[in-house]
Design a protein around this motif. Structure first.
Motif, short mmCIF file in Angstrom:
data_model
loop_
_atom_site.label_atom_id
_atom_site.label_comp_id
_atom_site.label_asym_id
_atom_site.label_seq_id
_atom_site.Cartn_x
_atom_site.Cartn_y
_atom_site.Cartn_z
N UNK A 66 0.86 -1.19 0.00
CA UNK A 66 0.00 0.00 0.00
C UNK A 66 0.89 1.23 0.00
N UNK A 67 0.50 2.27 -0.72
CA UNK A 67 1.31 3.48 -0.84
C UNK A 67 0.46 4.69 -0.51
N UNK A 68 0.93 5.49 0.45
CA UNK A 68 0.23 6.72 0.83
C UNK A 68 1.11 7.90 0.44
N UNK A 69 0.62 8.70 -0.48
CA UNK A 69 1.37 9.85 -0.98
C UNK A 69 0.91 11.12 -0.26
N UNK A 70 1.88 11.86 0.29
CA UNK A 70 1.59 13.16 0.87
C UNK A 70 1.95 14.21 -0.17
N UNK A 71 0.96 14.95 -0.61
CA UNK A 71 1.19 15.93 -1.66
C UNK A 71 0.28 17.13 -1.49
N UNK A 72 0.85 18.32 -1.60
CA UNK A 72 0.08 19.56 -1.50
C UNK A 72 -0.76 19.63 -0.23
N UNK A 73 -0.22 19.11 0.86
CA UNK A 73 -0.90 19.21 2.13
C UNK A 73 -2.01 18.20 2.35
N UNK A 74 -2.19 17.28 1.41
CA UNK A 74 -3.23 16.25 1.56
C UNK A 74 -2.60 14.89 1.24
N UNK A 75 -3.40 13.84 1.28
CA UNK A 75 -2.87 12.52 0.96
C UNK A 75 -3.70 11.85 -0.12
N UNK A 76 -3.02 10.99 -0.86
CA UNK A 76 -3.65 10.11 -1.84
C UNK A 76 -3.29 8.68 -1.44
N UNK A 77 -4.29 7.84 -1.29
CA UNK A 77 -4.09 6.48 -0.78
C UNK A 77 -4.23 5.48 -1.93
N UNK A 78 -3.16 4.72 -2.19
CA UNK A 78 -3.15 3.72 -3.25
C UNK A 78 -3.00 2.34 -2.63
N UNK A 79 -3.92 1.45 -2.90
CA UNK A 79 -3.87 0.10 -2.32
C UNK A 79 -2.99 -0.80 -3.19
N UNK A 80 -1.73 -0.44 -3.29
CA UNK A 80 -0.82 -1.19 -4.16
C UNK A 80 0.62 -0.91 -3.77
N UNK A 81 1.54 -1.65 -4.38
CA UNK A 81 2.97 -1.46 -4.14
C UNK A 81 3.46 -0.21 -4.88
N UNK A 82 4.74 0.10 -4.71
CA UNK A 82 5.27 1.35 -5.24
C UNK A 82 5.19 1.43 -6.78
N UNK A 83 5.61 0.37 -7.47
CA UNK A 83 5.61 0.40 -8.93
C UNK A 83 4.21 0.61 -9.49
N UNK A 84 3.24 -0.08 -8.88
CA UNK A 84 1.85 0.09 -9.32
C UNK A 84 1.35 1.50 -9.00
N UNK A 85 1.81 2.03 -7.87
CA UNK A 85 1.45 3.41 -7.50
C UNK A 85 1.94 4.40 -8.56
N UNK A 86 3.17 4.22 -9.02
CA UNK A 86 3.72 5.13 -10.03
C UNK A 86 2.84 5.14 -11.28
N UNK A 87 2.40 3.95 -11.71
CA UNK A 87 1.53 3.86 -12.89
C UNK A 87 0.16 4.49 -12.64
N UNK A 88 -0.43 4.16 -11.49
CA UNK A 88 -1.75 4.69 -11.17
C UNK A 88 -1.72 6.21 -10.97
N UNK A 89 -0.63 6.71 -10.39
CA UNK A 89 -0.50 8.14 -10.19
C UNK A 89 -0.43 8.87 -11.53
N UNK A 90 0.32 8.30 -12.47
CA UNK A 90 0.42 8.90 -13.80
C UNK A 90 -0.95 8.93 -14.47
N UNK A 91 -1.71 7.83 -14.35
CA UNK A 91 -3.05 7.78 -14.91
C UNK A 91 -3.95 8.83 -14.27
N UNK A 92 -3.84 8.99 -12.95
CA UNK A 92 -4.66 9.98 -12.24
C UNK A 92 -4.33 11.39 -12.72
N UNK A 93 -3.03 11.69 -12.88
CA UNK A 93 -2.62 13.01 -13.34
C UNK A 93 -3.13 13.27 -14.76
#
Length: 284
Positions: A229-256
Motif C-alpha cells: 500500500x502506498x500513501x502519498x503526501x502531496x500539496x498538504x493532503x494525501x492520496x491512498x493507493x492500495x498497491x505497491x510502489x511500482x503500481x502506484x507510479x503507474x496509477x499516479x500517472x493515470x490519475x494526473x
C-alpha cells in the motif's frame, strides 16, 4: 489498527498538511511517499507521539506497542553490542518474573474453585501466551539471528557500541525494534546505513512480519518488495493507493492524465460559455 482523523500540522503559520485521514490495518505494509519536506517524517513522529498535531486526533488499538526508527541517533550507548541488543527484551524479563510470581502464588493456594484462583490462573495463562508470542524461550537465538542479518559478526557482539560508526549503531537500534516485535513498526529511511545483503534480509523479514509496517524510503526497489500500500503526501493532503510502489507510479500517472484531461475539458467549456455570453451580451 491506527486511525488518523483530520490531522493538521503547521510550522510558522503554514500548513505542512491539513485535515488528512486514513486507517492502517494490523497487517498493512505502507510506504509513505512524497517530495522532500512534504511531511513524511513528521507523520511518523506523530504516530509515535513524539509530536502533537495542531488539530485532529489519532487512535491506536489499546495495548499495541509502537517501534520507531528515526533517521538519526539520539545518542551513543555505553553498553556492548550484545548487551544493548538484549536490552530489547525488557518485557520478556518482566513476563518471566510475573510468571514466577503467579506460579508461586497459585502453588500456595488451596481455594481451587474460587473466583480469585480462577483470576490468577487466567493471568498466568495470558502472561504465558504473551511470553511465547515474544519468543521468550529463544531470545538469545533470536538476537543472534537478527544481528547476523544486520551484518554483525560474533566477534562484534562483546565490543562497545562506541567503537562502531553511527550507521552500525543504527543497525543495533533496528535490531532491537525487530526483536521487541511491536504491533506497529515505523521506519524512517531504514536502508540508509545497510549494505545489499542486510537490505535483502530486512526485506524478507518485513514481508513476513506479523504486524503493521509504515516506512519512508527513497529505495524504490525496497518499497516495491516490502509494501502493499502506498500513501502519498502531496500539496498538504494525501492520496491512498492500495498497491505497491511500482503500481502506484503507474496509477499516479493515470490519475494526473485524467486530471489534466478534465482540466482541459473544463477550460473548453469555460471558453464556450464566455463566447456565448459575449455573443448575446447586448440582447434582451
Amino acid at each position: 489498527m491506527i486511525s488518523l482523523n483530520k490531522l493538521s500540522v503547521n510550522f510558522t503559520g503554514d500548513f505542512l498538511f491539513k485535515d488528512i485521514s486514513f486507517v492502517a490495518g494490523d497487517k498493512d505494509r505502507i510506504g509513505l511517499v512524497g517530495h522532500n519536506g512534504a511531511g513524511k517524517s513528521t507523520l511518523l513522529k506523530i504516530i509515535h507521539k513524539d509530536l502533537e498535531p495542531a488539530s485532529g486526533n489519532m487512535v491506536i488499538t489499546s495495548g499495541f506497542k509502537v517501534g520507531y526508527l528515526p533517521q538519526e541517533l539520539a545518542g551513543t550507548s555505553e553498553k556492548s553490542v550484545g548487551d544493548e541488543t538484549m536490552s530489547a527484551f525488557v518485557e520478556v524479563k518482566q513476563l518471566e518474573s510475573k510468571m514466577q510470581r503467579l506460579t508461586a502464588e497459585l502453588s500456595e493456594r488451596t481455594d481451587y474453585e474460587s473466583e480469585a484462583y480462577a483470576t490468577l490462573a487466567q493471568q498466568l495463562s495470558d502472561t504465558n501466551d504473551r511470553y511465547h508470542h515474544l519468543g521468550g524461550n529463544m531470545i538469545e537465538g533470536e538476537a543472534e539471528k537478527v544481528l547476523t542479518g544486520m551484518g554483525f559478526k560474533r566477534s562484534d557482539v562483546p565490543r562497545p557500541m562506541a567503537e562502531f560508526s553511527n550507521g552500525w549503531q543504527m543497525r543495533v537500534c533496528l535490531s532491537k525494534i525487530l526483536l521487541q516485535k511491536p504491533e506497529i513498526v515505523l521506519l524512517d529511511e531504514p536502508t540508509n546505513h545497510l549494505d545489499i545483503e542486510s537490505i535483502q534480509w530486512l526485506e524478507d523479514y518485513l514481508a513476513n512480519y506479523d504486524g503493521c509496517v509504515i516506512l519512508v524510503s527513497h529505495d524504490r526497489a525496497f518499497l516495491d518488495r516490502v509494501t502493499n500500500r502506498t500513501v502519498e503526501i502531496t500539496c498538504g493532503s494525501i492520496q491512498d493507493y492500495k498497491c505497491s510502489y511500482s503500481q502506484y507510479v503507474e496509477q499516479r500517472l493515470e490519475r494526473i492524465e485524467h486530471q489534466q484531461a478534465a482540466y482541459e475539458n473544463q477550460q473548453k467549456e469555460i471558453a464556450q460559455i464566455e463566447r456565448f455570453i459575449e455573443r448575446f451580451r447586448y440582447k434582451a
